[in-house]
Design an enzyme around this catalytic site. Sequence first.
Site, mmCIF file in Angstrom:
data_model
loop_
_atom_site.group_PDB
_atom_site.id
_atom_site.type_symbol
_atom_site.label_atom_id
_atom_site.label_comp_id
_atom_site.label_asym_id
_atom_site.label_seq_id
_atom_site.Cartn_x
_atom_site.Cartn_y
_atom_site.Cartn_z
ATOM 1 N N TRP A 20 0.862 -1.187 0.000
ATOM 2 C CA TRP A 20 0.000 0.000 0.000
ATOM 3 C C TRP A 20 0.896 1.234 0.000
ATOM 4 O O TRP A 20 1.562 1.519 0.987
ATOM 5 C CB TRP A 20 -0.894 -0.025 1.244
ATOM 6 C CG TRP A 20 -1.733 1.191 1.444
ATOM 7 C CD1 TRP A 20 -1.316 2.485 1.553
ATOM 8 C CD2 TRP A 20 -3.160 1.236 1.578
ATOM 9 N NE1 TRP A 20 -2.379 3.324 1.747
ATOM 10 C CE2 TRP A 20 -3.528 2.589 1.764
ATOM 11 C CE3 TRP A 20 -4.167 0.263 1.559
ATOM 12 C CZ2 TRP A 20 -4.852 2.987 1.946
ATOM 13 C CZ3 TRP A 20 -5.476 0.657 1.741
ATOM 14 C CH2 TRP A 20 -5.820 2.017 1.922
ATOM 15 N N MET A 28 1.808 5.502 -0.876
ATOM 16 C CA MET A 28 1.264 6.857 -0.724
ATOM 17 C C MET A 28 2.388 7.799 -1.085
ATOM 18 O O MET A 28 3.304 7.998 -0.298
ATOM 19 C CB MET A 28 0.855 7.040 0.738
ATOM 20 C CG MET A 28 -0.086 8.160 1.073
ATOM 21 S SD MET A 28 0.600 9.799 0.860
ATOM 22 C CE MET A 28 -0.689 10.794 1.496
ATOM 23 N N ASP A 57 5.313 4.540 10.854
ATOM 24 C CA ASP A 57 4.934 4.947 12.199
ATOM 25 C C ASP A 57 4.090 3.868 12.853
ATOM 26 O O ASP A 57 3.629 2.934 12.205
ATOM 27 C CB ASP A 57 4.187 6.288 12.147
ATOM 28 C CG ASP A 57 2.975 6.222 11.232
ATOM 29 O OD1 ASP A 57 2.029 5.478 11.550
ATOM 30 O OD2 ASP A 57 2.974 6.905 10.183
ATOM 31 N N GLU A 88 26.509 -15.507 -8.122
ATOM 32 C CA GLU A 88 25.633 -14.626 -7.332
ATOM 33 C C GLU A 88 24.306 -15.322 -7.052
ATOM 34 O O GLU A 88 23.742 -15.198 -5.966
ATOM 35 C CB GLU A 88 25.384 -13.317 -8.093
ATOM 36 C CG GLU A 88 26.588 -12.403 -8.117
ATOM 37 C CD GLU A 88 26.328 -11.147 -8.931
ATOM 38 O OE1 GLU A 88 26.640 -10.061 -8.429
ATOM 39 O OE2 GLU A 88 25.797 -11.266 -10.070
#
Length: 726
Positions: free
Chosen positions: A477, A479, A531, A611
């Site tokens: 999600w 923003m 946050d 790799e």
Amino acid sequence: MAIGYQLENRIFTLNTAHTSYQMKVDDFGFLLHLYYGGRVYGNMDYLLTCYDRGFSGNPSDVGNDRTYSMDVLPQEYPVMGVGDFRNSALIIRNADGSDCCDLRYVGHETKRGKYGLPGLPAVYADLEEAETLEIYLEDKVSGVRVTLLYGVLEDADIITRSVVVENRGERNVTVEKAASACLDFVTGRFDMLSFYGRHTMERNLQREEIRHGVYSIGSRRGTSSHQYNPAVILADRNTTEDAGGCYGMVFVYSGNFLCEAERDQYDQTRVMMGLQSDLFHYPLAQGEKLVVPETIMSYSDQGLGMLSIRFHECIRDHLCRGKFRDAPRPVLLNSWEAAYFSFDGQTILKLAKSTASLGIDMIVMDDGWFGKREDDNSGLGDWQVNEKKLGCTLRELIEKVNDEGVKFGIWIEPEMVSEDSELYRKHPDWALRIPGREPVRGRNQLVLDFSRAEVREYIFGEICRILDQGKIEFVKWDMNRSIVDVFSMENCQGKVTYDYMLGVYDFLEKLIERYPDMLIEGCSGGGGRFDAGMLYYTPQIWCSDNTDALDRLRIQYGTSFFYPALTVGSHVSAVPNHQTGRSVSMHTRGVVAMAGAFGYELDPEKLAEDEKEAVREQIRQYKRQEELIRRGRYYRLSNPFTQACAAWMFVSEKQDRALVSVVMLEIHGNMTVSYVKMKGLKPDVLYRDTKSKNSYYGADLMEAGLPMPVELKEYPAYQIELVMEV
Ligand code: GLA
């Protein structure tokens, strides 16, 4: 009982395992703060002193006692208009235009369990894990009632605070400013640690002494922001990683915030965390309420390291939710840095095939699969699969990916609209715009008015139509801009920034209800909305758009002060790195990315055979260590901003296993040796280094450390696995 109240002297005490918090209702009904810190046993009201202080007003209740002033006494919830000239936690504008709210105690209640907040993220706990205290304060004149909420998680050493402002009067009032927590200290000199940054360089640590005046950080961007994280530490000046007192305050909110620290005229310190007052004028008509988002607080007398551990555990066990709170996270490959916008169904399928051969669990199709979206100038809001580009339906693509034994995830950015989109042409009024003015663009896109239910409902329907098209097990999600034009065609303007966030939370809540088995990763240009609020809905967040291993060390270091490793989306990307041009070995990139929810951000077909083999080994190693990284205690062993190496470790709950990771940051001629001192081990127990087979006592590793090899190359990395000898 974590919460106590002494009737005779009206003192509230909140105790956790190692901390105490006290406040007192004084003779006039003011709620004074007495103490927060290490565990104490008596009544701390002896700390209050009263002297005649010039130019500090006195409430009329005290008559001519000039020694009693709100300007000097420590407050629990300071308000504008009662003679406290320091920063206010609450500013109420009354119907008559005055800014005043004289809050006095009218009652309280204690409850079992932890309070919840309607529509907002908040710490949760079982009934027997927590207690709640509600203190009611009222302003007689306006009829404003303020409920101070305290959640006490005794064993976790956590106290949470939130506030409900309610208009019980007859006339309208406006909330101009509202914090959820204030800490007043009558003694002490403090440093404030905060985390500043920018896009692709988030959460750099800054430590500054709190001096006279006000020092503030915050956001007016509509998101918590890359620039300042809504989490701060207040530390004694000599507090270090391992010793000394420190307080943490984390705002459980993803929108505009304000944190202010102030040393007053008497060297007393006040720190507050709450809603940003700019762009905020929240009207309350009779009977209406405002809920101020929660602040989580903790205190450690064992330095910053222990404070971080308390927050990690609280966020992991009491804030993150859903199946993936406790489940191993899939190792994923994200298509963004592999293909950006230039892909079709075949590209995704090829990526899926190579991920399968490497042992990667999931492929995430990033931006570019919908509407008209060949670059970032158009298409947002048109959530229809671009079948022409994919060459098949989404269902078919997912099935083909699944046939390779690979899970499928997808990128969305529901809050946005491009002006060049069908949605915008149809509903220009759905975007946040100030009438009569040209909007400010960010990434050439506008923000949808998520404060409006009909806008959210439409987008929700469109997103669900996509998610129902096949077995989608992961959503990223995103923003991707800051909000500027704070104006809603339907909502009241002073509420928009707050109601927007409530709208985002409402959307997310509905999404997790409908798709409980889907893992959602938050993102805002990387860590622009990293946050505690988002972590309630999305148990991991793409930590930064910067995937350079060296920069990531510093970004992840800053992030680690509050947020547990399992919340940190962290990927190995190609070299030269797309953000910095730097080349770092595959091994070092892997070690750095393993400090989080691990994945890849590259095209495996471009890797050489050796790799590819290294990637396979990385994934085996990550899966072996996954539980330790997710559940173990995280310790910072160095400061990558100031030391020659970056080092951190995870220690299992039983302290029988540990994983130490080290990246050397410097190389010079005739190089000095770095000794890495470990933490969190049992001192008198032998641990075996599984690679070298050497055994060491925990104390030896913690007191003297382990010398790191000197290698003639840049940025070598080491992982040391320690297992307790039986
Ligand atoms: C943001 C994200 C990236 C990627 C792009 C897609 O910048 O942080 O990871 O998803 O958007 O446009």
